[in-house]
Design an enzyme around this catalytic site. Structure first.
Site, mmCIF file in Angstrom:
data_model
loop_
_atom_site.group_PDB
_atom_site.id
_atom_site.type_symbol
_atom_site.label_atom_id
_atom_site.label_comp_id
_atom_site.label_asym_id
_atom_site.label_seq_id
_atom_site.Cartn_x
_atom_site.Cartn_y
_atom_site.Cartn_z
ATOM 1 N N GLU A 1 124.506 -71.425 -118.777
ATOM 2 C CA GLU A 1 124.738 -72.752 -118.209
ATOM 3 C C GLU A 1 123.431 -73.523 -118.102
ATOM 4 O OE1 GLU A 1 126.788 -72.410 -114.452
ATOM 5 O OE2 GLU A 1 128.402 -71.200 -115.311
ATOM 6 N N GLU B 1 132.312 -79.016 -119.757
ATOM 7 C CA GLU B 1 133.339 -78.759 -118.753
ATOM 8 C C GLU B 1 133.443 -79.946 -117.799
ATOM 9 O OE1 GLU B 1 133.065 -75.038 -116.626
ATOM 10 O OE2 GLU B 1 134.602 -75.635 -115.184
ATOM 11 N N ASP C 1 129.475 -64.158 -121.155
ATOM 12 C CA ASP C 1 128.940 -65.199 -120.266
ATOM 13 C C ASP C 1 127.822 -64.594 -119.414
ATOM 14 O OD1 ASP C 1 128.925 -67.731 -119.206
ATOM 15 O OD2 ASP C 1 130.615 -67.394 -117.845
ATOM 16 N N ASP D 1 132.162 -65.385 -116.448
ATOM 17 C CA ASP D 1 131.879 -64.810 -115.126
ATOM 18 C C ASP D 1 132.890 -65.350 -114.102
ATOM 19 O OD1 ASP D 1 130.922 -67.378 -114.867
ATOM 20 O OD2 ASP D 1 128.958 -66.805 -114.068
ATOM 21 N N SER D 2 133.795 -66.220 -114.567
ATOM 22 C CA SER D 2 134.945 -66.601 -113.737
ATOM 23 C C SER D 2 135.758 -65.362 -113.360
ATOM 24 C CB SER D 2 135.837 -67.606 -114.467
ATOM 25 O OG SER D 2 136.163 -67.165 -115.764
ATOM 26 N N LYS E 1 126.828 -67.030 -123.711
ATOM 27 C CA LYS E 1 126.833 -68.396 -123.171
ATOM 28 C C LYS E 1 125.987 -68.444 -121.915
ATOM 29 C CE LYS E 1 130.392 -70.198 -120.701
ATOM 30 N NZ LYS E 1 129.677 -70.541 -119.436
#
Ligand code: KIV
Length: 285
Positions: A120, A187, A88, A49-50, A118
């Protein structure tokens, strides 16, 4: 020339982990870059999602929607049919409840052809990890600097610096693995914390981004490694080639050549036979 390779699957990744062969992972958001990454032999792609920052120009990842993610992930899959593709989960596509999480993870698999998703977070995400894996969808965790919580974390900075914070990350990695995560991304955590987590993992792939060399493999943000993000290049990223500079110089040359009429030249131009042109001329006059 296009080189075909065998589909990278979970067993392929597990075999590499067992043999101690490092795994390369990159972000990617579009068809032509996916094609190049597949040709280069990259094993895993994250449609992160960056993309909200690198492709859409937002200041954070929070405005990114499932629709944005699905559209870009479909393009990446078309360019890299054999890579292990991870979608993501964007902000608020999984935080509220298990039902949202399973439905949105399912969209990544069914509509975009992902191999895994993925999300978080650590221990607070155990129910989500269990629910999604119970639906038959492989899950990667993401610990340390988790950009969707950047406000709560106080900015884009190293996580797990002190012993207490590091202990929590070490515990969270094990908790995610025990909940069924096949992979845990670390990260921006100290290299020694990453090493401990890698050594303590039983089956999960531990992947590092800005967390030192001791993970089972590395992830980098594509735009950082080629100087393509105009706002900054983080310390954790190595610039492997300055594509941003090459493109900028090309754009300046184009702009100049259009203005001084050196582009297009004969080489880029299509002519017409004299007889056809004469005929046209008569028809128009
Ligand atoms: O969105 C993304 O690219 C990510 C990386 C920062 C790990 O989640």
């Amino acid at each position: 020339m296009t080189e075909e390779r065998k589909k990278i699957s979970l067993p392929t990744l597990a075999r590499k982990r067992r043999k101690g062969e490092p795994i390369s992972w990159l972000t990617c958001y579009d068809y032509p870059t996916a094609y190049l990454q597949e040709q280069a032999g990259i094993e895993m792609i994250l449609v992160g999602d960056s993309l909200g920052m690198t492709m859409l120009g937002y200041d954070s990842t929070l405005p990114v929607t499932m629709e944005d993610m699905i559209r870009h992930t479909q393009a990446v899959r078309r360019g890299a049919p054999n890579v292990f593709l991870i979608g993501d989960m964007p902000y608020m596509s999984y935080q509220a409840c298990n039902e949202d999480a399973v439905r949105n993870a399912g969209r990544f698999m069914a509509e975009a052809g992902c191999d895994a998703i993925k999300l978080e977070g650590g221990r607070e995400m155990v129910d989500r990890v269990k629910a999604i894996t119970a639906a038959g969808i492989p899950v990667s965790g993401h610990l340390g600097l988790t950009p969707q919580s950047v406000s709560a974390l106080g900015g884009f900075r190293l996580q797990g610096k002190g012993a207490d914070a590091a202990k929590r990350i070490v515990e969270d990695a094990k908790i995610l693995e025990e909940a069924g995560a096949f992979c845990v991304l670390l990260e921006l955590v100290p290299d020694r914390v990453c090493k401990i987590i890698t050594e303590r993992s039983d089956n999960a792939l531990i992947m590092g981004l800005g967390s030192g060399p001791d993970a089972h493999g590395q992830l980098l943000i594509y735009h950082d490694m080629f100087g393509l993000y105009p706002k900054f290049t983080p310390k954790m990223a190595k610039v492997f080639g300055n594509a941003g500079e090459v493109i900028l110089n090309g754009l300046k040359s184009y702009n100049k050549e259009v203005k001084d009429k050196t582009f297009p030249s004969d080489e880029n131009t299509f002519g017409m036979k004299d007889e056809d042109f004469d005929k046209l001329f008569k028809m128009l006059s």
